[in-house]
Design an enzyme around this catalytic site. Structure first.
Site, PDB file in Angstrom:
ATOM      1  N   ARG A 133       0.830  -1.211   0.000  1.00  0.00           N
ATOM      2  CA  ARG A 133       0.000   0.000   0.000  1.00  0.00           C
ATOM      3  C   ARG A 133       0.860   1.255   0.000  1.00  0.00           C
ATOM      4  NH1 ARG A 133      -4.447   0.537   4.637  1.00  0.00           N
ATOM      5  NH2 ARG A 133      -2.582   0.858   5.907  1.00  0.00           N
ATOM      6  N   LYS A 235      -2.613   6.550   1.851  1.00  0.00           N
ATOM      7  CA  LYS A 235      -2.419   7.138   3.176  1.00  0.00           C
ATOM      8  C   LYS A 235      -1.531   8.382   3.093  1.00  0.00           C
ATOM      9  CE  LYS A 235      -2.373   4.950   7.082  1.00  0.00           C
ATOM     10  NZ  LYS A 235      -3.718   5.250   7.618  1.00  0.00           N
TER      11      LYS A 235
END
Length: 351
Positions: A133, A235
């Site tokens: 990620r 993020k």
């Protein structure tokens, strides 16, 4: 009041054993010789035993900063490759005033936890997914990124170096925060000339002040967490400060957190400020699809996999607000929050 489903409760409890079973593949029960060497060098100035705990009131841990002993730092060279990282005592980071992360928000973070077992080992959870990620987010923000191996190895070293800060079983976890940022100086809007990957850690308890009690969630209509084509699906550090106003307003009214709607239609569920959301209706568990505005949570994915193994039908799709108000049960998931039950949802004058 939303009712509690005993079958779902057993499903959620499966998450902790899953940490143990996954440790053989994606976490660790022992460390590499490289990590051991780095740890040995880093901890040489200290005289504590490996089985010794730091002086912390483990029974009253909140979710705040209690700095552990060591941070891990690795810098990116001019050719875009990250050099060998190292452990160092916890301390402040020196940055140029013109660093890209300070001026243009070129930064990402991840979050994971170390769990202590009854026999003293540490377990880490699905680190390869956090690493992947971060790579996805780095591509979006035009940053080089450590490899999956480098990421996982760095987190292992950080966890081991700070083992004495990992709470006893059942008392909390060691929260580990990897950061990737444009640390090089830049004046015009452009990618930074240098990047820093660092990891710090802190022992933590429950994320919400309610502890394990059901949360009270307020549905936000004025502010939006993310928009299509933006950075809501990664993020990025830029995702979080904009939700503070909505959170502060909701908490001043007695709510635990805020649930956001999609910015295009203002009718479909997105995320809570710091976690994903799930609905239960009979044997069907539904959660908003990750379509670029919703973060693909590691805990979210784990719950989906466990639920299907337990015979639930799981749907990832657009969920209208009306379905939320008619659900049998609602819960939130995330690395920081774990799995948190929701007791009430408030939307306008409906509770």
């Amino acid at each position: 009041m939303i009712q509690t489903n005993s079958g779902l409760r057993s499903l959620v409890q499966s998450l902790r054993p899953m940490t143990s079973s996954l440790s053989k593949l994606e976490a660790y029960s022992c460390y590499t010789s490289q990590a051991a060497s780095a740890l040995q060098q880093a901890t040489k100035p200290n005289s504590y035993r490996e089985d010794e705990y730091a002086k912390v009131d483990w029974d009253n841990l909140g979710f705040g900063i209690t700095p552990a002993d060591f941070v891990y730092t690795m810098k990116c060279s001019i050719d875009g490759k990250f050099e060998q990282g190292e452990l160092a005592p916890y301390g402040n980071v020196e940055l140029s005033p013109s660093a890209a992360v300070l001026n243009y928000g070129q930064g990402l973070y991840e979050g994971t936890k170390a769990y202590r077992t009854d026999d003293g080992r540490l377990l880490l959870f699905r680190l390869d997914r956090n690493a992947a990620r971060m790579k996805m987010g780095a591509d979006r923000l035009c940053m080089p990124c450590p490899s999956i191996y480098q990421f996982v190895d760095a987190v292992k070293q950080t966890a081991l170096a700070n083992k004495r800060w990992t709470p006893p079983p059942g008392k909390g976890t060691l929260y580990i925060r990897p950061l990737l940022m444009g640390s090089g100086p830049i004046l015009g809007l452009a990618p930074a000339p240098e990047y820093t990957f660092l990891i710090y850690a802190s022992p933590v308890g429950n994320y919400f002040k309610e502890g394990l009690k059901p949360l009270s969630i307020y549905v936000e209509e004025e502010f939006h967490r993310a928009t299509r084509g933006g950075a809501g699906g990664i993020k990025s550090i830029t995702n979080y400060a904009p939700v503070l106003k909505a959170m502060a307003r909701a908490k001043s009214r007695g709510f635990s957190d805020v649930l956001y709607l999609d910015s295009a239609n203002k009718k479909n569920l997105e995320e809570v400020s710091s976690c994903n959301i799930f609905l239960v209706k009979g044997n069907v568990i539904s959660t908003p699809a990750t379509n670029g505005t919703i973060l693909p949570g590691v805990t979210r994915r784990s719950i989906i996999e466990i639920a299907r193994d337990h015979g639930y039908q799981v749907e990832e799709r657009a969920i209208p607000l009306d379905e939320l108000m008619d659900a049998d049960e609602v819960f939130c998931t995330g690395t920081a929050v774990g799995v948190a039950p929701v007791g009430t949802i408030t939307y306008q004058d409906r509770r």
